[in-house]
Design an enzyme around this catalytic site. Structure first.
Site, mmCIF file in Angstrom:
data_model
loop_
_atom_site.group_PDB
_atom_site.id
_atom_site.type_symbol
_atom_site.label_atom_id
_atom_site.label_comp_id
_atom_site.label_asym_id
_atom_site.label_seq_id
_atom_site.Cartn_x
_atom_site.Cartn_y
_atom_site.Cartn_z
ATOM 1 N N SER A 1 64.362 28.255 -44.920
ATOM 2 C CA SER A 1 63.175 28.644 -44.214
ATOM 3 C C SER A 1 61.912 28.124 -44.722
ATOM 4 O O SER A 1 60.886 28.139 -44.360
ATOM 5 C CB SER A 1 63.185 30.054 -43.888
ATOM 6 O OG SER A 1 63.178 30.723 -44.853
ATOM 7 N N THR B 1 59.294 32.346 -43.838
ATOM 8 C CA THR B 1 58.157 31.829 -44.539
ATOM 9 C C THR B 1 57.856 32.703 -45.598
ATOM 10 O O THR B 1 57.742 33.947 -45.628
ATOM 11 C CB THR B 1 56.934 32.015 -43.690
ATOM 12 O OG1 THR B 1 57.270 31.301 -42.318
ATOM 13 C CG2 THR B 1 55.671 31.754 -44.324
ATOM 14 N N THR C 1 56.216 27.162 -45.618
ATOM 15 C CA THR C 1 57.241 27.252 -44.740
ATOM 16 C C THR C 1 57.756 26.101 -44.257
ATOM 17 O O THR C 1 57.148 25.001 -44.112
ATOM 18 C CB THR C 1 56.833 27.930 -43.501
ATOM 19 O OG1 THR C 1 57.849 28.419 -42.672
ATOM 20 C CG2 THR C 1 55.876 27.380 -42.765
ATOM 21 N N ARG D 1 55.341 19.882 -34.266
ATOM 22 C CA ARG D 1 54.805 21.199 -34.057
ATOM 23 C C ARG D 1 54.145 21.773 -35.209
ATOM 24 O O ARG D 1 54.923 21.735 -36.347
ATOM 25 C CB ARG D 1 55.854 22.264 -33.393
ATOM 26 C CG ARG D 1 55.627 23.705 -33.415
ATOM 27 C CD ARG D 1 55.976 24.566 -34.612
ATOM 28 N NE ARG D 1 55.717 25.814 -34.170
ATOM 29 C CZ ARG D 1 55.759 26.880 -35.228
ATOM 30 N NH1 ARG D 1 56.119 26.612 -36.351
ATOM 31 N NH2 ARG D 1 55.660 28.290 -34.939
ATOM 32 N N VAL D 2 53.141 22.543 -35.191
ATOM 33 C CA VAL D 2 52.478 23.284 -36.482
ATOM 34 C C VAL D 2 52.340 24.655 -36.149
ATOM 35 O O VAL D 2 51.927 24.896 -34.868
ATOM 36 C CB VAL D 2 51.217 22.694 -37.044
ATOM 37 C CG1 VAL D 2 50.599 23.231 -38.065
ATOM 38 C CG2 VAL D 2 51.253 21.146 -37.239
ATOM 39 N N GLY D 3 52.921 25.624 -37.115
ATOM 40 C CA GLY D 3 52.733 26.893 -36.775
ATOM 41 C C GLY D 3 51.551 27.556 -37.204
ATOM 42 O O GLY D 3 50.633 26.705 -37.545
ATOM 43 N N ASP D 4 51.455 28.732 -37.902
ATOM 44 C CA ASP D 4 50.385 29.347 -38.218
ATOM 45 C C ASP D 4 50.092 29.471 -39.671
ATOM 46 O O ASP D 4 49.094 29.441 -40.199
ATOM 47 C CB ASP D 4 50.277 31.042 -38.070
ATOM 48 C CG ASP D 4 51.670 31.638 -38.229
ATOM 49 O OD1 ASP D 4 52.664 31.052 -38.510
ATOM 50 O OD2 ASP D 4 51.512 32.517 -39.308
ATOM 51 N N THR E 1 53.881 36.249 -41.391
ATOM 52 C CA THR E 1 55.111 35.538 -41.042
ATOM 53 C C THR E 1 55.615 35.923 -39.524
ATOM 54 O O THR E 1 55.326 37.016 -39.219
ATOM 55 C CB THR E 1 56.139 36.165 -42.321
ATOM 56 O OG1 THR E 1 57.535 35.294 -41.592
ATOM 57 C CG2 THR E 1 56.342 37.431 -42.290
ATOM 58 N N GLY E 2 56.490 35.302 -39.327
ATOM 59 C CA GLY E 2 56.899 35.583 -37.671
ATOM 60 C C GLY E 2 56.533 34.333 -36.790
ATOM 61 O O GLY E 2 56.490 33.339 -37.277
ATOM 62 N N GLY F 1 54.542 31.963 -35.116
ATOM 63 C CA GLY F 1 53.270 31.343 -35.376
ATOM 64 C C GLY F 1 52.597 31.424 -34.256
ATOM 65 O O GLY F 1 51.184 31.144 -34.469
HETATM 66 C C1 SD4 Z 1 55.950 29.445 -38.113
HETATM 67 N N1 SD4 Z 1 55.227 31.590 -38.988
HETATM 68 O O1 SD4 Z 1 55.939 28.456 -38.241
HETATM 69 C C2 SD4 Z 1 55.967 30.362 -39.100
HETATM 70 C C3 SD4 Z 1 57.426 30.774 -39.426
HETATM 71 C C4 SD4 Z 1 57.957 32.077 -39.761
HETATM 72 O O2 SD4 Z 1 59.338 33.891 -39.655
HETATM 73 O O3 SD4 Z 1 57.139 32.841 -40.464
HETATM 74 N N2 SD4 Z 1 58.977 32.736 -39.476
HETATM 75 O O4 SD4 Z 1 55.593 29.957 -37.120
#
Ligand code: SD4
Length: 321
Positions: free
Chosen positions: A81, A183, A201, A211-214, A234-235, A237
């Site tokens: 991850s 993450t 992450t 794709r870009v997350g948070d 985390t989680g 995004g």
């Molecule tokens: C994302 N927040 O790219 C990150 C991934 C993550 O638990 O934290 N997953 O969305």
């Protein structure tokens, strides 16, 4: 006296277990200033904290500690991850997101960066050696190579096999709490009382290319305000991006909420705007200027690691569902 104390403590414990808050980090209720302290997301945070602690325990800067700390999972090929060995996107490319923020409010981020084991260090170079905050994709890679980083193939045999298996169905469905390491977000207060944070992450497995997350977005995945506190998420995004949850948690600490309350209110706000919240996980951790910490998540099994002069342990965060 001792008996009275015992009765008081057991009734607190009973109250917490009724609320589903077992294993709560009770040290966060201690109002005394504690420093240095480092907290980070998930079980693998404990190993990362040890490297951060080497710096913090010698009076080093929180910024150096969080960078060194998150480099541990970045270099660990066995976790899927973060960094090397991270799950690829649906095209089989490992694209990394990271950001870092210091006690002066400086920030550096990289998004969709390929072929570099330590995106957090590239993010720090963006912060320190460019007039910009975010570099992305090809530009981020070019910058990293110019700064002396080496190109590495980040797709391990194991990740490649899993991706090839996924291709058989190509069913995109983010998984809640992947093996208790997702993450890594890390927050620290140093002995000088300064705060910094880092987040890194490989993002969601089998995401669309680009794709870009948070995680690399300041205010979403991470926010630090050296006057009040810092928070990291985390989680999933996409929902964190839409709610700027880290900024919100820090704003709540500015409004005198404890880190625990700040995390709870920030998650509650996100839930109110997310009708399908039962299908997804978001966890967050926070620290304030006194070194008090907090953590909260939608679902159970969101863990975080805390290291200080008195604690070195993984806790499970309190949760909504
Ligand atoms: C994302 N927040 O790219 C990150 C991934 C993550 O638990 O934290 N997953 O969305």
């Amino acid at each position: 006296m001792e008996r009275r104390k015992f009765i008081k403590n057991s009734s607190i414990a009973m109250g917490l277990s009724t609320l589903g808050l077992n294993n709560l980090d009770l040290s966060s209720m201690n109002k005394k200033t504690e420093k240095p302290v480092v907290i980070s997301t998930w079980d693998f945070g404990l190993a990362a904290n040890q490297d951060a602690w080497k710096i913090l325990s010698k009076g080093g800067r929180a910024l150096d500690a969080v960078e060194q700390g998150v480099m541990v999972p970045e270099a660990d090929a066995s976790n899927s991850s973060v960094g090397l060995g991270g799950a690829p996107d649906r095209d089989g490319r490992v694209t990394l997101d990271a950001c870092i923020m210091d006690e002066k409010g400086n920030a550096g981020c990289v998004t969709a960066l390929e072929h570099i084991v330590h995106p957090i260090s590239v993010a720090r170079k963006v912060m320190e050696n460019t007039p910009h905050v975010i570099l992305t994709g090809e530009g981020a890679l070019q910058f990293a190579l110019d700064q002396g980083f080496k190109k590495t193939d980040l797709l391990t045999e194991k990740s490649k096999k899993e991706w090839q298996k996924w291709l058989e169905t190509s069913d995109y469905k983010p998984v809640i709490n992947i093996e208790n390491h997702d993450t890594i977000g890390m927050l620290a207060i140093d002995s000088n009382g300064d705060l910094s944070g880092a987040c890194t992450t490989s993002g969601l497995a089998y995401k669309m290319h680009g794709r870009v997350g948070d995680s690399p977005v300041i205010g979403a995945g991470l926010y630090v305000d050296n006057e009040y506190g810092a928070a990291v998420c985390t989680g999933l995004g996409e929902v964190v991006l839409k709610n700027l949850s880290s900024f919100l948690a820090v704003e709540l600490m500015r409004n005198k909420k404890s880190p625990q309350k700040a995390c709870e209110i920030a998650i509650e706000r996100l839930l109110a705007k997310t009708p399908n919240y039962k299908d997804l996980q978001v966890g967050m951790i926070a620290i304030n200027k006194k070194g008090e910490t907090g953590a909260y998540a939608i679902h159970p099994n969101f863990t975080y690691a805390k290291t200080s002069n008195t604690i070195n342990k993984v806790f499970e965060a309190a949760h909504k569902i």
